[in-house]
Design a protein around this motif. Sequence first.
Motif, PDB file in Angstrom:
ATOM      1  N   ALA A 111       7.980   3.495   6.008  1.00 34.02           N
ATOM      2  CA  ALA A 111       7.885   4.531   5.738  1.00 34.02           C
ATOM      3  C   ALA A 111       8.850   5.496   5.362  1.00 34.02           C
ATOM      4  O   ALA A 111       8.399   6.295   4.426  1.00 34.02           O
ATOM      5  CB  ALA A 111       7.200   5.022   7.356  1.00 34.02           C
ATOM      6  N   LEU A 112       9.774   5.490   5.951  1.00 32.66           N
ATOM      7  CA  LEU A 112      11.194   6.319   5.683  1.00 32.66           C
ATOM      8  C   LEU A 112      10.951   5.930   3.803  1.00 32.66           C
ATOM      9  O   LEU A 112      11.823   6.756   3.441  1.00 32.66           O
ATOM     10  CB  LEU A 112      12.562   5.998   6.279  1.00 32.66           C
ATOM     11  CG  LEU A 112      12.406   6.024   7.517  1.00 32.66           C
ATOM     12  CD1 LEU A 112      13.542   5.384   8.616  1.00 32.66           C
ATOM     13  CD2 LEU A 112      12.272   7.901   7.871  1.00 32.66           C
ATOM     14  N   ALA A 113      10.973   4.397   3.271  1.00 32.00           N
ATOM     15  CA  ALA A 113      11.922   4.118   2.351  1.00 32.00           C
ATOM     16  C   ALA A 113      10.459   5.042   0.803  1.00 32.00           C
ATOM     17  O   ALA A 113      11.242   5.226  -0.032  1.00 32.00           O
ATOM     18  CB  ALA A 113      10.976   2.728   1.777  1.00 32.00           C
ATOM     19  N   ILE A 114       9.284   5.858   1.560  1.00 32.51           N
ATOM     20  CA  ILE A 114       7.934   5.978   0.051  1.00 32.51           C
ATOM     21  C   ILE A 114       8.218   7.774   0.908  1.00 32.51           C
ATOM     22  O   ILE A 114       8.012   8.757  -0.110  1.00 32.51           O
ATOM     23  CB  ILE A 114       7.161   6.081   0.248  1.00 32.51           C
ATOM     24  CG1 ILE A 114       6.330   6.144   1.522  1.00 32.51           C
ATOM     25  CG2 ILE A 114       6.752   4.356   0.207  1.00 32.51           C
ATOM     26  CD1 ILE A 114       4.953   6.028   1.519  1.00 32.51           C
TER      27      ILE A 114
ATOM     28  N   ILE B 136       0.891  -1.409   0.150  1.00 35.76           N
ATOM     29  CA  ILE B 136      -0.486   0.113   0.083  1.00 35.76           C
ATOM     30  C   ILE B 136       1.103   1.467  -0.164  1.00 35.76           C
ATOM     31  O   ILE B 136       0.323   2.168  -0.393  1.00 35.76           O
ATOM     32  CB  ILE B 136      -0.896  -0.177   1.040  1.00 35.76           C
ATOM     33  CG1 ILE B 136      -2.046   1.231   0.789  1.00 35.76           C
ATOM     34  CG2 ILE B 136      -0.147   0.409   2.335  1.00 35.76           C
ATOM     35  CD1 ILE B 136      -3.583   0.521   0.331  1.00 35.76           C
ATOM     36  N   LEU B 137       1.888   0.592   0.620  1.00 31.61           N
ATOM     37  CA  LEU B 137       2.584   2.471   0.730  1.00 31.61           C
ATOM     38  C   LEU B 137       3.378   3.309  -0.508  1.00 31.61           C
ATOM     39  O   LEU B 137       3.067   4.179  -1.088  1.00 31.61           O
ATOM     40  CB  LEU B 137       3.580   2.183   1.434  1.00 31.61           C
ATOM     41  CG  LEU B 137       3.409   1.815   3.295  1.00 31.61           C
ATOM     42  CD1 LEU B 137       4.325   2.119   4.499  1.00 31.61           C
ATOM     43  CD2 LEU B 137       2.138   3.372   3.513  1.00 31.61           C
ATOM     44  N   PRO B 138       3.874   2.123  -1.568  1.00 33.58           N
ATOM     45  CA  PRO B 138       4.674   2.320  -2.765  1.00 33.58           C
ATOM     46  C   PRO B 138       3.655   3.213  -3.093  1.00 33.58           C
ATOM     47  O   PRO B 138       3.625   4.080  -4.209  1.00 33.58           O
ATOM     48  CB  PRO B 138       5.351   0.888  -3.459  1.00 33.58           C
ATOM     49  CG  PRO B 138       5.134   0.312  -1.856  1.00 33.58           C
ATOM     50  CD  PRO B 138       4.285   0.621  -1.407  1.00 33.58           C
ATOM     51  N   ARG B 139       2.286   2.776  -3.460  1.00 34.79           N
ATOM     52  CA  ARG B 139       0.802   3.143  -3.891  1.00 34.79           C
ATOM     53  C   ARG B 139       0.354   4.799  -3.325  1.00 34.79           C
ATOM     54  O   ARG B 139      -0.049   4.927  -4.089  1.00 34.79           O
ATOM     55  CB  ARG B 139      -0.164   2.389  -3.808  1.00 34.79           C
ATOM     56  CG  ARG B 139      -0.114   1.691  -4.354  1.00 34.79           C
ATOM     57  CD  ARG B 139      -1.187   0.217  -4.962  1.00 34.79           C
ATOM     58  NE  ARG B 139      -1.416  -0.882  -4.267  1.00 34.79           N
ATOM     59  CZ  ARG B 139      -2.888  -1.840  -5.353  1.00 34.79           C
ATOM     60  NH1 ARG B 139      -3.256  -1.742  -5.925  1.00 34.79           N
ATOM     61  NH2 ARG B 139      -2.078  -3.153  -5.261  1.00 34.79           N
ATOM     62  N   LEU B 140       0.597   4.425  -2.200  1.00 36.34           N
ATOM     63  CA  LEU B 140       0.366   6.291  -1.897  1.00 36.34           C
ATOM     64  C   LEU B 140       1.455   7.135  -2.388  1.00 36.34           C
ATOM     65  O   LEU B 140       1.383   8.289  -2.599  1.00 36.34           O
ATOM     66  CB  LEU B 140      -0.011   5.669   0.204  1.00 36.34           C
ATOM     67  CG  LEU B 140       0.445   7.378   0.759  1.00 36.34           C
ATOM     68  CD1 LEU B 140      -0.460   8.001   0.709  1.00 36.34           C
ATOM     69  CD2 LEU B 140       1.125   7.000   1.996  1.00 36.34           C
ATOM     70  N   ARG B 141       2.373   6.496  -2.824  1.00 37.06           N
ATOM     71  CA  ARG B 141       3.839   7.292  -3.335  1.00 37.06           C
ATOM     72  C   ARG B 141       3.351   7.547  -4.743  1.00 37.06           C
ATOM     73  O   ARG B 141       3.475   9.089  -4.750  1.00 37.06           O
ATOM     74  CB  ARG B 141       4.720   6.725  -2.995  1.00 37.06           C
ATOM     75  CG  ARG B 141       6.095   6.894  -3.618  1.00 37.06           C
ATOM     76  CD  ARG B 141       6.922   8.629  -3.171  1.00 37.06           C
ATOM     77  NE  ARG B 141       5.910   9.626  -3.390  1.00 37.06           N
ATOM     78  CZ  ARG B 141       6.484  10.838  -2.661  1.00 37.06           C
ATOM     79  NH1 ARG B 141       7.356  10.587  -1.873  1.00 37.06           N
ATOM     80  NH2 ARG B 141       6.521  11.985  -3.206  1.00 37.06           N
ATOM     81  N   ALA B 142       2.681   6.851  -5.317  1.00 36.71           N
ATOM     82  CA  ALA B 142       2.759   7.528  -6.035  1.00 36.71           C
ATOM     83  C   ALA B 142       1.268   7.947  -5.843  1.00 36.71           C
ATOM     84  O   ALA B 142       1.193   8.385  -7.478  1.00 36.71           O
ATOM     85  CB  ALA B 142       2.133   5.999  -7.259  1.00 36.71           C
TER      86      ALA B 142
ATOM     87  N   ALA C 239      -0.348  15.808  -7.018  1.00 41.08           N
ATOM     88  CA  ALA C 239       0.002  16.795  -5.954  1.00 41.08           C
ATOM     89  C   ALA C 239      -0.363  17.494  -3.932  1.00 41.08           C
ATOM     90  O   ALA C 239      -1.144  17.846  -3.767  1.00 41.08           O
ATOM     91  CB  ALA C 239      -0.042  18.402  -6.227  1.00 41.08           C
ATOM     92  N   ILE C 240      -0.158  16.035  -3.605  1.00 43.07           N
ATOM     93  CA  ILE C 240      -1.332  15.805  -2.021  1.00 43.07           C
ATOM     94  C   ILE C 240       0.512  16.052  -1.254  1.00 43.07           C
ATOM     95  O   ILE C 240       1.407  15.317  -1.578  1.00 43.07           O
ATOM     96  CB  ILE C 240      -2.128  14.430  -2.295  1.00 43.07           C
ATOM     97  CG1 ILE C 240      -2.734  14.913  -2.584  1.00 43.07           C
ATOM     98  CG2 ILE C 240      -2.526  14.589  -1.181  1.00 43.07           C
ATOM     99  CD1 ILE C 240      -3.904  13.120  -3.010  1.00 43.07           C
ATOM    100  N   ALA C 241       0.321  16.746   0.100  1.00 43.20           N
ATOM    101  CA  ALA C 241       0.557  16.867   1.149  1.00 43.20           C
ATOM    102  C   ALA C 241       0.006  15.843   1.882  1.00 43.20           C
ATOM    103  O   ALA C 241      -0.817  15.686   2.495  1.00 43.20           O
ATOM    104  CB  ALA C 241       1.083  18.386   1.216  1.00 43.20           C
ATOM    105  N   VAL C 242       1.286  15.030   1.688  1.00 40.79           N
ATOM    106  CA  VAL C 242       1.157  13.852   2.907  1.00 40.79           C
ATOM    107  C   VAL C 242       1.811  13.671   4.737  1.00 40.79           C
ATOM    108  O   VAL C 242       3.112  14.203   4.176  1.00 40.79           O
ATOM    109  CB  VAL C 242       1.133  12.830   2.234  1.00 40.79           C
ATOM    110  CG1 VAL C 242       0.155  11.080   3.661  1.00 40.79           C
ATOM    111  CG2 VAL C 242       0.236  12.371   1.027  1.00 40.79           C
ATOM    112  N   VAL C 243       1.403  13.522   5.985  1.00 44.80           N
ATOM    113  CA  VAL C 243       1.747  13.481   6.512  1.00 44.80           C
ATOM    114  C   VAL C 243       1.040  12.028   7.463  1.00 44.80           C
ATOM    115  O   VAL C 243      -0.086  12.200   7.175  1.00 44.80           O
ATOM    116  CB  VAL C 243       1.043  14.322   7.670  1.00 44.80           C
ATOM    117  CG1 VAL C 243       2.291  13.970   9.089  1.00 44.80           C
ATOM    118  CG2 VAL C 243       1.543  16.065   7.298  1.00 44.80           C
TER     119      VAL C 243
END
Length: 235
Positions: free
Chosen positions: A196-199, A171-177, A183-187
Amino acid sequence: ATAAPALSVKGITVGYQGVPAVRDLSFEVHPGEILALLGPNGAGKTTTLLASVGALPVMSGQISALGAPIDRRIERTSRRGLALVPDSRGVFRQLRVQENLALSKRRGGPPVESVFDHFPKLKTLLRQTCGNLSGGEQQMLALGKVMLQEPKVLLIDELSMGLSPIAVQDILPRLRAIATEQAIAVVLVEQHIDLALAIADTSLVLHHGRVALAGPAERLRRDRQLVEAAYFGTT
Ligand code: ATP
């Protein structure tokens, strides 16, 4: 040399009944950037997210989002383009996937089908009751639901709560994409530190409500000892 930050937190102290849980915290997140907000239990991560959407008043400091001070009238939060995904993932377990998605559909917003561009698997699960989904599928649904709000600032509280690293890996790589494309700012608050650090682009480790470590995610990736020291409060 970049655009203005989508979320700007300046020297906030925030807590409960006058007792600070987070002290003098500052950070910025730009459009398309992911900030990994890390730290042990009780460090103040959830408190930071709640203050960032205007749900908790700050005792001092300033927060602005999308060019304006954060509004304490939180009914305006979503309309202004901020969204918060709770650690319960905001999914109704008794309902089917299609009903969960329909409940997040907004007038004038993107069609439910647009979610399948990011998460094609959900299309095959439409008639499933959410309580029967795997943890990974529930994560997809939670993110799919929030995408229907078209957020510009997205705050995520332990989307992978209780899940194995394997279930999170997808899921996290998809969130990254998605963050990059839209252009979403994510916390991102996340217990799976490496994933988490990977993305993430930037990162911040809280300890007892204070910043123990902050910097580019890449630096923390390369120096895990630094991260561990920050977790244990020995920096
Ligand atoms: P966790 O991973 O356990 O959720 P966290 O980093 O998100 O931890 P917070 O939930 O922000 O931490 O809590 C920070 C501090 O504020 C803790 O000491 C917690 O006990 C305290 N706290 C949180 N919610 C409340 C509340 N409603 N009333 C009083 N104190 C609270």
